[in-house]
Design a protein around this motif. Structure first.
Motif, short mmCIF file in Angstrom:
data_model
loop_
_atom_site.label_atom_id
_atom_site.label_comp_id
_atom_site.label_asym_id
_atom_site.label_seq_id
_atom_site.Cartn_x
_atom_site.Cartn_y
_atom_site.Cartn_z
N SER B 181 0.87 -1.31 0.16
CA SER B 181 0.22 0.15 0.31
C SER B 181 0.88 1.38 0.22
O SER B 181 -0.30 2.12 -0.47
CB SER B 181 -0.88 -0.21 0.90
OG SER B 181 0.03 0.02 2.43
N ARG B 239 -0.81 -3.86 4.37
CA ARG B 239 -0.48 -2.58 5.38
C ARG B 239 0.76 -2.89 6.02
O ARG B 239 1.26 -4.23 6.85
CB ARG B 239 -1.60 -2.90 7.20
CG ARG B 239 -2.50 -1.67 5.41
CD ARG B 239 -3.96 -1.62 6.50
NE ARG B 239 -4.59 -1.35 6.15
CZ ARG B 239 -5.51 0.29 6.63
NH1 ARG B 239 -4.58 0.57 7.81
NH2 ARG B 239 -5.79 0.88 5.93
N ARG B 285 -1.40 -3.66 12.92
CA ARG B 285 -2.25 -2.43 11.96
C ARG B 285 -3.55 -2.19 11.83
O ARG B 285 -3.90 -2.25 13.32
CB ARG B 285 -2.91 -4.71 11.68
CG ARG B 285 -3.55 -4.41 10.43
CD ARG B 285 -3.87 -5.52 9.20
NE ARG B 285 -4.35 -6.48 10.36
CZ ARG B 285 -2.84 -7.63 10.04
NH1 ARG B 285 -2.12 -8.03 9.09
NH2 ARG B 285 -3.44 -8.66 10.92
N ASP B 310 2.45 0.84 11.06
CA ASP B 310 1.54 0.89 9.81
C ASP B 310 1.71 2.10 8.92
O ASP B 310 1.73 3.30 9.72
CB ASP B 310 -0.51 1.10 10.44
CG ASP B 310 -1.56 0.29 9.44
OD1 ASP B 310 -1.18 0.92 8.50
OD2 ASP B 310 -2.06 -0.02 9.60
N SER D 194 -3.11 -4.35 -3.61
CA SER D 194 -3.59 -3.40 -2.54
C SER D 194 -5.24 -3.76 -2.24
O SER D 194 -6.00 -3.84 -1.51
CB SER D 194 -3.15 -2.07 -1.91
OG SER D 194 -1.82 -1.96 -1.60
#
Lengths: 343, 343, 343, 343
Positions: B181, B239, B285, B310, D194
């Motif tokens: 991400s 993540r 997370r 994260d 993602s």
């Protein structure tokens, strides 16, 4: 503050209860049990809870739990039934996340779970904790049987159709897919990432324990006998269930979108998506929400319903907290009003 | 209520801001911009926000934002710098999640970002928004440059060692690993799951834009010149960042565990794990927390620090909200006190 | 045809041997042992082998193996050492994929493996089976200690630098990352996909069993004493190891690309990538190949080597087959000339 | 040696053809085209092919391909149809992995693919390349339309049932799940890890292009009209398709296991698993094999078939090589006799 206890705090539904209740403004978790980790700090086992929980695990015995207002069983099957009677006698409300009190017929239970039931006399009294169908009973319940994860996703998808009597209940198909956390936190080969990652398979096709549970509940809602084919599959992801449901329509001119939207208009945790949508398990990650879409492909004879939940929340611990909120007269969304963790 | 605007609401840091601010009791998001999705409902693009956000995307122009108390830039690099001056002139506080205001030396910025800077005169005024080092400056800042994800994880790990002057700053190594991400929500081949799933690789080894940022900030804290080797890697997960940091110790008799615990004792979002621990990105997370462990393998000459965050929260949007809390005099943890989503 | 036996055929290195040998034109696998699955068909446990293997598992006893020309031990540590002497006496060549014969110093072995060694007298005779360093010895060996997965990736990266004496061997850093199949096929909690998926963490930072193995071997090649910091990490993927290696350069004017290309020019299974490349574990999936790139970031004092292998092939079973080819005078690439399974 | 060309060598089916043909003893790939990568070495784009392929990409023009014996189109839809006529006129055999020649009815094709067909006159001549149904036609074909991935898995599952006339063809359901490589190697947001990692969703429920293809082919085999509900889903893995198929049985006393085993007894690439099995996509990874199991849950009215393939091999490039083997009179398994890459 509601004094809560959790029996079996080291499985995934247990730690998920701890996560949700840590953010619940009206609950104080006072007891967490674990036979294996007795004496250890909870946050030594679960570092995500550091700063949110100062408890140590204690032994899972009745004496440790009688001061609670409510006790959650996040245990393997056949545990809650051994402690339920004594706790109820001590005026503790019980919410069982395992399967011990889900089936009304003790013969069926004993066949599918391969054990003798320890307190069949409680089966009648136990309320099946699907708020969307049993809200009034839950309000007054002392013993709630929290539904299974597959049954939750499946029932919420078939419910509007069966209640409206627009499908042939004799050929229902539930093709369901679950992330691996549904198998729990026990050492196993089949659950290894080397086995379950980068692969996809069905399991339990000849018969899965959630089949009689779904059948029992759908039959209560249906005007005609229900016959269901249920196929669970394992998805290489951690959280999430996607149920793809099929049924023959009795007639084709029905406005299915409207039917679903109306049916769930007042439900806080069922979200009917706009026409044409495809719900994604990733959008409900970490939340108590079920997102649903209904399709009638090519305007044909078969209705296809897509229903997604987070198996650990709406499929287990979140629904348990929802049930607790109802049982204690709280606003139903208390502690559960979270946004899905996307991406 | 603080009136907030978000520029660039369709990337991952944008939607993560929307998630966090939806649960923030003192913020009202009033404007979300997107050039591409202008006119669309925000929750049509992000179904996880259904029920939490009724806005439609508007065009990213200054007029749409001047009524805000604070504007977050969740834009690609080289966008915030084109709007910053006008918004500051309208008394809007700015928090830029991109890199436009992170480097003090405009020559260095222009070399690494390959563009001419639109307002170099603001670089001096901009405060680098790492609360653990710049809290006092942030309190009075109008323009905060929110740190990069790798720089956050890396600085928090080296910080106690450099401040205590116990490592050779001339041979620092940061071997950092990020979930996908971090690459954002733009169409690309390299970001496809077919490319980045089930594989692991380094990238940008000859030079990555976060290197000058980390070097600039560490140099400010260090008594001696800093020389850093920085290697980012791509992890097949969504993540999380894990920075593994190495440095030669000047002496070996130091109690490193104590050093770290003392240094971060009062920080709400840095959690030093017990001696011997290995932090896991999965435990942070969805949270604004950095978990850190410090090791001295075999009691040798090299200290090894393990630091996890994260990337979308402590590495971006959560840290931005933290900065906002500080700028507006709120309790620092407001809206950020969440339990990590494990598993 | 070479008659081969496999002891411990139910682990991942065992089934990988079965895969590779099924496609090897000069080997006939005649015996596969498994204590737990004795009597079962091999392809009932491993459906990927249906049509390629008609054997049933037999008990892991010496009598079942003495007719073999070569026996592979794909067993947990401390098993091969209990059968090695008798098999060698029966003129069976042995290739041990476990750690029993990798360390020359029995004291070091017993410290790291926590057991008494059953046949320390064989340690001297055992040849460490890294073909790139020990090819001549392997040709005449009866007992080959197949290297560990991390040691293979790490040694191949440091080898050209140490042999050329261009790095300071007193501060080597190996930051290594492995897919989860490296942990084997035993039931465990830590290996569950719910635990190891979507997360990243280091482990064994205070000390990992592969450290003494790497140190022993690198020390043999180095002119000066070797001091290594070794950090293994777990990557949420199944196959692959990526070793990121760091060392201070003694001088900076060296053509490192040329050094590596020359060093490995004749090696069939080491592929030096072009200057500037970043090897990807996904490109060597299923193959016996090591792909390597060498970098000198910003032309500075630190060399960074990136080395990738498939831990089950070049890091275990493929290297074992390579060793067998050498021991039996076959073309080294026989049965191993496969293209990586991308994507 | 068969001289082969590949048009569109940079997509996943193209690189998979290159992998398979590199290991095929009777094929020499002489031309690989790519509009975008023209002039680049193939192994610079695909490092897994280093040492196996020395070609550079050339422009996708007819002149570059007329010296080939066979040309594979691994192109997006609507490309092969623009070059087919000229190549056929030059006596080149064609195998089209795209959809251009799969549908017999040009009206249906133009409706689903949203384009005007460039050579409808070739549709009659084109042979649908599913060897299990069309082997004899393929032997003499000049133009083979290689089946889609979903259609392959679905047809192989329904085939024995329809041929034996034991199911109601008016209510077939194919609930199919595919890894993300099925979407190809084009930059996209939806294909980002993602987006597609750690999540599961259906897509194309109102109508997917593979529906008319499956319906056309099943209708040819069925005594009565076929009505199919087809639901594709995206699985967070790279390779693999799992089709779960449902149909009402006309009678319940049939030995379905025997029916399937007999039907596929002589097929080299269809493997009927033992009764009660659940095929796993991971067992056919990298191979041209379809593994199938047939179930009749609770002995009821619905048959459930589980069918798995690797979408890039049996669902695309491997099946294309199989077709080539048949067209050129080779042993059908040549170059395709590989063991699945488990784990």
């Amino acid at each position: 503050m509601i004094k809560a206890g959790i029996v079996g705090g080291t499985g995934y539904t247990g730690v998920e209860l701890l996560r949700l209740l840590a953010m619940h403004p009206q609950v104080d978790v006072q007891v967490v049990t674990s036979r294996a980790e007795k004496g250890l700090r909870v946050d030594a086992v679960y570092p995500n809870l550091r700063g949110f929980n100062d408890l140590c695990f204690v032994a899972p015995v009745v004496e440790n739990l009688t001061a609670c207002d409510v006790v959650f069983f996040a245990t393997p099957n056949a545990t809650a039934m051994t402690m339920a009677k004594e706790l109820l006698a001590a005026d503790v409300k019980l919410i069982d996340l395992s399967a011990d009190f889900r089936l009304k017929d003790v013969t069926v239970w004993e066949k599918w779970y391969g054990a003798k039931h320890a307190c069949p006399e409680l089966l009648e009294q136990a309320v099946y904790g699907l708020p969307e169908t049993n809200r009034e009973l839950i309000k007054h319940a002392d013993l709630v049987a929290n539904p299974g994860c597959y049954p939750t996703a499946t029932q919420l998808g078939f419910l509007p159709l069966l209640k409206a009597n627009v499908i042939e209940s004799s050929m229902l198909i539930a093709d369901a897919k679950s992330g691996v956390s549904g198998a729990g936190r026990s050492a196993s080969v089949v659950g290894l990432m080397s086995e379950s990652g980068e692969s996809f398979k069905a399991y339990g096709v000849p018969g899965h324990r959630h089949l009689p549970e779904i059948s029992q509940e759908l039959s209560q809602l249906s005007a005609s006998p229900v016959s269901l084919t249920f196929t669970p599959h394992l998805v290489p992801m951690i959280r999430g269930i996607h149920a793809t449901l099929y049924a023959p329509l009795k007639e084709t001119g029905i406005n299915l979108q409207d039917l679903f939207e109306t049916f769930y208009a007042d439900e806080p945790f069922v979200d009917v998506l706009p026409s044409g949508a495809h719900p994604d398990t990733g959008d409900v990650r970490g939340t108590n929400r079920c997102q649903i879409a209904v399709h009638q492909p090519q305007g044909g004879q078969v209705v296809t319903v897509l229903s997604v939940i987070d198996n650990l929340v709406k499929g287990a611990s979140g629904q348990a907290v929802h049930n607790m909120n109802i049982m204690f007269g709280l606003d139903e969304k208390t502690g559960l009003d979270q946004v899905g963790l996307y991406p």
